[in-house]
Design a protein around this motif. Structure first.
Motif, PDB file in Angstrom:
ATOM      1  N   SER A   1      90.372  33.019 -36.419  1.00  0.00           N
ATOM      2  CA  SER A   1      91.677  33.142 -35.764  1.00  0.00           C
ATOM      3  C   SER A   1      92.789  32.434 -36.525  1.00  0.00           C
ATOM      4  CB  SER A   1      91.600  32.572 -34.343  1.00  0.00           C
ATOM      5  OG  SER A   1      91.555  31.151 -34.356  1.00  0.00           O
ATOM      6  N   ILE A   2      92.442  31.674 -37.567  1.00  0.00           N
ATOM      7  CA  ILE A   2      93.456  30.877 -38.278  1.00  0.00           C
ATOM      8  C   ILE A   2      93.502  31.230 -39.761  1.00  0.00           C
ATOM      9  CG2 ILE A   2      93.341  28.945 -36.661  1.00  0.00           C
ATOM     10  CD1 ILE A   2      91.614  27.464 -38.740  1.00  0.00           C
ATOM     11  N   GLN A   3      94.632  30.951 -40.358  1.00  0.00           N
ATOM     12  CA  GLN A   3      94.819  31.093 -41.803  1.00  0.00           C
ATOM     13  C   GLN A   3      95.509  29.834 -42.310  1.00  0.00           C
ATOM     14  OE1 GLN A   3      96.605  34.805 -43.024  1.00  0.00           O
ATOM     15  NE2 GLN A   3      97.170  34.011 -45.027  1.00  0.00           N
ATOM     16  N   PRO A   4      94.740  28.761 -42.495  1.00  0.00           N
ATOM     17  CA  PRO A   4      95.348  27.486 -42.915  1.00  0.00           C
ATOM     18  C   PRO A   4      95.562  27.422 -44.421  1.00  0.00           C
ATOM     19  CG  PRO A   4      93.000  27.202 -42.591  1.00  0.00           C
ATOM     20  CD  PRO A   4      93.300  28.647 -42.272  1.00  0.00           C
ATOM     21  N   LYS A   5      96.599  26.682 -44.827  1.00  0.00           N
ATOM     22  CA  LYS A   5      96.776  26.431 -46.249  1.00  0.00           C
ATOM     23  C   LYS A   5      95.721  25.453 -46.739  1.00  0.00           C
ATOM     24  CE  LYS A   5     101.739  27.360 -46.650  1.00  0.00           C
ATOM     25  NZ  LYS A   5     103.054  26.828 -47.076  1.00  0.00           N
ATOM     26  N   LYS A   6      95.365  24.523 -45.857  1.00  0.00           N
ATOM     27  CA  LYS A   6      94.349  23.525 -46.186  1.00  0.00           C
ATOM     28  C   LYS A   6      93.380  23.413 -45.013  1.00  0.00           C
ATOM     29  CE  LYS A   6      97.680  20.818 -48.845  1.00  0.00           C
ATOM     30  NZ  LYS A   6      98.818  21.715 -48.535  1.00  0.00           N
ATOM     31  N   LEU A   7      92.101  23.274 -45.339  1.00  0.00           N
ATOM     32  CA  LEU A   7      91.061  23.058 -44.332  1.00  0.00           C
ATOM     33  C   LEU A   7      90.279  21.817 -44.732  1.00  0.00           C
ATOM     34  CD1 LEU A   7      89.296  23.950 -41.893  1.00  0.00           C
ATOM     35  CD2 LEU A   7      87.950  25.317 -43.520  1.00  0.00           C
ATOM     36  N   VAL A   8      90.254  20.826 -43.838  1.00  0.00           N
ATOM     37  CA  VAL A   8      89.512  19.595 -44.097  1.00  0.00           C
ATOM     38  C   VAL A   8      88.263  19.584 -43.221  1.00  0.00           C
ATOM     39  CG1 VAL A   8      89.522  17.078 -43.971  1.00  0.00           C
ATOM     40  CG2 VAL A   8      91.559  18.289 -44.762  1.00  0.00           C
ATOM     41  N   LEU A   9      87.111  19.460 -43.858  1.00  0.00           N
ATOM     42  CA  LEU A   9      85.828  19.340 -43.162  1.00  0.00           C
ATOM     43  C   LEU A   9      85.483  17.857 -43.173  1.00  0.00           C
ATOM     44  CD1 LEU A   9      84.059  22.262 -45.069  1.00  0.00           C
ATOM     45  CD2 LEU A   9      85.399  22.415 -42.962  1.00  0.00           C
ATOM     46  N   ASN A  10      85.732  17.183 -42.063  1.00  0.00           N
ATOM     47  CA  ASN A  10      85.688  15.715 -42.064  1.00  0.00           C
ATOM     48  C   ASN A  10      84.323  15.157 -41.658  1.00  0.00           C
ATOM     49  OD1 ASN A  10      86.566  13.133 -42.418  1.00  0.00           O
ATOM     50  ND2 ASN A  10      87.889  13.062 -40.620  1.00  0.00           N
ATOM     51  N   GLY A  11      83.292  15.556 -42.371  1.00  0.00           N
ATOM     52  CA  GLY A  11      81.976  14.937 -42.228  1.00  0.00           C
ATOM     53  C   GLY A  11      81.067  15.550 -41.183  1.00  0.00           C
ATOM     54  N   ASP A  12      79.762  15.412 -41.427  1.00  0.00           N
ATOM     55  CA  ASP A  12      78.704  15.891 -40.530  1.00  0.00           C
ATOM     56  C   ASP A  12      78.835  17.393 -40.251  1.00  0.00           C
ATOM     57  OD1 ASP A  12      77.908  13.291 -40.529  1.00  0.00           O
ATOM     58  OD2 ASP A  12      78.189  12.932 -38.391  1.00  0.00           O
ATOM     59  N   ILE A  13      79.176  18.147 -41.273  1.00  0.00           N
ATOM     60  CA  ILE A  13      79.249  19.601 -41.127  1.00  0.00           C
ATOM     61  C   ILE A  13      77.832  20.174 -41.125  1.00  0.00           C
ATOM     62  CG2 ILE A  13      80.190  21.732 -42.065  1.00  0.00           C
ATOM     63  CD1 ILE A  13      82.270  19.696 -41.002  1.00  0.00           C
ATOM     64  N   ILE A  14      77.058  19.802 -42.134  1.00  0.00           N
ATOM     65  CA  ILE A  14      75.633  20.151 -42.166  1.00  0.00           C
ATOM     66  C   ILE A  14      74.847  18.907 -41.790  1.00  0.00           C
ATOM     67  CG2 ILE A  14      73.730  21.003 -43.579  1.00  0.00           C
ATOM     68  CD1 ILE A  14      75.814  22.219 -45.456  1.00  0.00           C
ATOM     69  N   ASP A  15      73.955  19.036 -40.830  1.00  0.00           N
ATOM     70  CA  ASP A  15      73.172  17.873 -40.392  1.00  0.00           C
ATOM     71  C   ASP A  15      71.911  17.777 -41.238  1.00  0.00           C
ATOM     72  OD1 ASP A  15      71.700  15.907 -38.989  1.00  0.00           O
ATOM     73  OD2 ASP A  15      72.800  16.357 -37.163  1.00  0.00           O
ATOM     74  N   ILE A  16      72.052  17.124 -42.404  1.00  0.00           N
ATOM     75  CA  ILE A  16      70.924  17.003 -43.321  1.00  0.00           C
ATOM     76  C   ILE A  16      69.867  16.053 -42.760  1.00  0.00           C
ATOM     77  CG2 ILE A  16      70.255  16.316 -45.669  1.00  0.00           C
ATOM     78  CD1 ILE A  16      73.019  17.194 -46.598  1.00  0.00           C
TER      79      ILE A  16
END
Length: 304
Positions: free
Chosen positions: A32-47
């Protein structure tokens, strides 16, 4: 579907690879969004809890979507957290529009935003990682049980219930930890002259002006995509907490702050882009925040 164009979106604590992750809802949001910047601020993949037997197609689609956004021009910053700490060995690696870092500084309309996950403040992770991992497994089990309870409640026509929120809100130690976390982040941001400090980790979405005797800063937390299903959005020089369960796909301009803006101010905020796009990734030791002494929190900020 017409996408909402925004300057910056921040998500954290997705925990892909766990039963509690709401990957389908996150895909709906990202679509639903079209951001200029996307920040993935940790714990995206739970290794920590990664299992080959459980990584469903919906979780893989999220990764493909993020890579696709980067290939189409969105600047994607993956900031490492504790559950994906294995990626810290690749910190400051850049692959086109996809960058990995331990912390990040963005210049937003002339104001400095300091972004990091926040696990550095967690004493259990710093001093007893096995205990933190055990707690992670317990949390995942609790979310799994909660999913079954909510399924039953939905069948009975009753409102869903969060067991983990109930526990957090009823345990004084949990409340104190959250308050200390926010206070420490705010104090460090003020000490280092940051206008915004943006964290994840504690799964508590928040937007609040924090002040002490030395100054003030805006504390923001992106929440999570396990319970709260929230993100942070920045556009028109304003921050907004996006809540999937309440906002669905409502446009950003429905934010109350924007309704109160003068039309000339709104036009100026859209057209004046001189400060947007200036990116600075903290790598020098000179810009590392100094240590502070807060009860029950780790102050080793060098590992952030």
């Amino acid at each position: 579907m017409k996408k909402r164009k925004i300057e910056l979106a921040v998500i954290s604590d997705v925990h892909l690879g766990t039963y509690g992750c709401h990957a389908d809802e996150l895909m709906t949001y990202l679509n639903s969004i079209q951001p200029k910047k996307l920040v993935l601020n940790g714990d995206i993949i739970d290794i920590w809890q990664f299992k080959k037997r459980y990584f469903p197609p919906s979780h893989l689609k999220v990764l493909k979507k993020i890579i696709g956004m980067a290939s189409k021009g969105t600047e994607v910053f993956y900031i490492t957290g504790n559950h994906d700490e294995m990626l810290r060995k690749f910190a400051y690696t850049s692959m086109g529009n996809f960058k990995i870092a331990n912390k990040l500084v963005l210049n937003l309309d002339g104001k400095k935003a300091w972004i990091f996950h926040g696990d550095v403040f967690d004493v259990s992770i710093q001093n007893a990682k096995w205990l933190a991992k055990l707690g992670g497994y317990g949390y995942d089990l609790l979310i799994l049980i909660n999913s079954f309870v909510n399924w039953c409640l939905t069948k009975l026509g009753r409102e869903k219930y969060s067991l983990s929120k109930k526990i957090k809100n009823s345990v004084k130690g949990a409340i104190k930890y959250i308050n200390d976390f926010e206070e420490t982040a705010g104090d460090l941001a003020i000490e280092n002259n940051y206008d915004y400090v943006i964290c994840g980790h504690i799964h508590q979405p928040k937007k609040e002006l924090y002040e002490n005797k030395h100054g003030k800063t805006m504390y923001l937390n992106s929440g999570d995509w396990v319970e709260n299903l929230t993100a942070l959005e920045y556009s028109f020089k304003r921050w907004k907490i996006y809540q999937y369960n309440h906002d669905k796909l409502s446009p950003f301009f429905m934010d109350e702050d924007l309704k109160e803006m003068d039309m000339n101010e709104l036009i100026a905020s859209i057209t004046d882009k001189n400060d947007i796009g200036d990116i600075e990734v903290q790598t020098s030791e000179e810009e590392n925040p100094s240590s502070v002494d807060k009860q029950g929190l780790s102050q080793d900020t060098d590992g952030m």
